[in-house]
Design an enzyme around this catalytic site. Sequence first.
Site, PDB file in Angstrom:
ATOM      1  CE  LYS A  79      -3.736   2.061   2.595  1.00 52.01           C
ATOM      2  NZ  LYS A  79      -4.682   2.003   3.818  1.00 52.01           N
ATOM      3  CB  SER A 154      -8.078   3.661   2.909  1.00 50.65           C
ATOM      4  OG  SER A 154      -7.199   3.203   3.822  1.00 50.65           O
ATOM      5  CB  SER A 178      -8.208   0.867   5.881  1.00 48.75           C
ATOM      6  OG  SER A 178      -9.048   2.114   5.567  1.00 48.75           O
TER       7      SER A 178
HETATM    8  N1  GLN Z   1     -13.074   4.100   6.400  1.00 45.95           N
HETATM    9  C1  GLN Z   1     -12.422   4.592   7.467  1.00 45.95           C
HETATM   10  C2  GLN Z   1     -12.062   6.206   7.409  1.00 45.95           C
HETATM   11  O1  GLN Z   1     -12.427   6.629   6.144  1.00 45.95           O
HETATM   12  C3  GLN Z   1     -11.166   3.893   7.916  1.00 45.95           C
HETATM   13  C4  GLN Z   1     -10.164   4.197   7.169  1.00 45.95           C
HETATM   14  C5  GLN Z   1      -8.883   3.459   7.685  1.00 45.95           C
HETATM   15  O2  GLN Z   1      -9.133   2.303   8.224  1.00 45.95           O
HETATM   16  N2  GLN Z   1      -7.519   3.781   7.218  1.00 45.95           N
HETATM   17  O3  GLN Z   1     -11.241   6.822   8.068  1.00 45.95           O
END
Ligand code: GLN
Length: 488
Positions: A79, A154, A178
């Site tokens: 990532k 994400s 994420s």
């Molecule tokens: N969807 C969550 C957010 O928008 C989690 C994102 C993540 O775990 N990086 O913050």
Amino acid sequence: MTQLTELTITQALEKLRGGEISAVELTRAYLNQIERLDSQINAYLTVTAEGALKAAENADQQRAAGESKPLLGVPLAIKDVLSTEGVETTCGSKILKGYHPVFSATCIQRLQQAGMVMLGKTNMDEFAMGSSTENSGFSTTRNPWDLEAVPGGSSGGSAAAVAAGMAAGSLGTDTGGSIRQPGSFCGIAALKPSYGRVSRYGLIAFGSSLDCPGPMARSVEDVARILQVMAGHDPLDSTSMPLDVPDYVAALKGDVNGLRIGIPKEYFIAGIQPEVEQAVRAACAHLESLGAKIVEISLPHTDYSLPTYYIIAPAEASANLARYDGIRFGQRVDKGEMWPTYKATRGQGFGAEVKRRIMIGTYVLSAGYYDAYYGKAQAVRTLIKQDFEQAFEKVDIIAAPTAPTTAFKLGQNTDDPIQMYLGDVFTLPASLAGIPGLNVPCGFDQKNLPIGMQLIAPAFREDLLLRVGHVYEQSTEWHTRRPGLVVG
Ligand code: GLN
């Protein structure tokens, strides 16, 4: 013979060790698959083909010389939030375009020492803020099961790459879901470790008290192999825990006989897609048929996870992102003077969601509001953590859906941030509590989109989580299905 890109890491390692295939062949197979499919999926932001082939040659030479490192010659995708020395690292943001870190994150260094071949850097929501990868500053990743659906986020690029056979495994990061949620949307095994299990050094910070790097792969055993290498204390991250790392692969052996599995009633609520509920309940019944005991439990503060997270994470983000001003970090939009330069840099460099979070975060931390919002959120966070502690007095592990729905359509939630945030309800609690969560594929909906079960364990019990996930996986077929696009 099965295509090389369909082998699990465990199978590939067997063939590499037996001299049946070389790391160069395996790497070429993945690079070909990327060539064939990634123009449709957009999982990668950068493909490091040359570096990958060099690393693969090196791996073959080492193996010929008798080396047997745990991931020698295994091609992985990373990532783009994780710093990689000399390889562009953008965090999905235009503001970091052209940034080539001078060092690699600790987890990347460990994987490299273990023999990994890095295929490239994967797409993500900008600064890991999002649940669909649609907030990327560069491109929209598509779900290999349905090109009109999101891969989740994400870490959507990392999940899509694995599901599409464009990497043997990948690294994601999880702040509020994420790793688990894209794992669920793309039908792969995906683990958010306990906070402090894997070093955050070199992970570009979003919410520092929540961020966790973790593995994603096509089997739980593969996830265990990657975690083995990543986990462990790092003096460069003061929040990484100086605890022994168990042998995660050895821990997979065993059964679920007598194991108490808690089903939290707050995770089966109105609004959940009926097929998701059915599949997860069926998975629990399956574990029961293997000898586990199902216990109904309650995690009473679950409802508060969403507002709590969406105060704490933006608060930390607003502090962490202050450095991207075009002076200290970030592509400068030069306007001659300092304030106009700051403004233009941040105005053009950040996308809408990142700006929204910086504003919310700044607000909840400001004098006069701190106690009412941030202080209160921290207090509620403790209650959420205590819910789990109390539950784990009665049960060994918790099973629940990973997400309330399967992958939604591209664009469906982009104009409605609250709707997007609501999709995180089932992953946020474990993040706030700092405990590990594993997504395991447990079914498909009528549209042939994967459904994921989330297993949650007490802090630092990844061994237990992986064992239960592995036992479930070994006696079901869900994880072996592949998207039509990949096999066809
Ligand atoms: N969807 C969550 C957010 O928008 C989690 C994102 C993540 O775990 N990086 O913050």
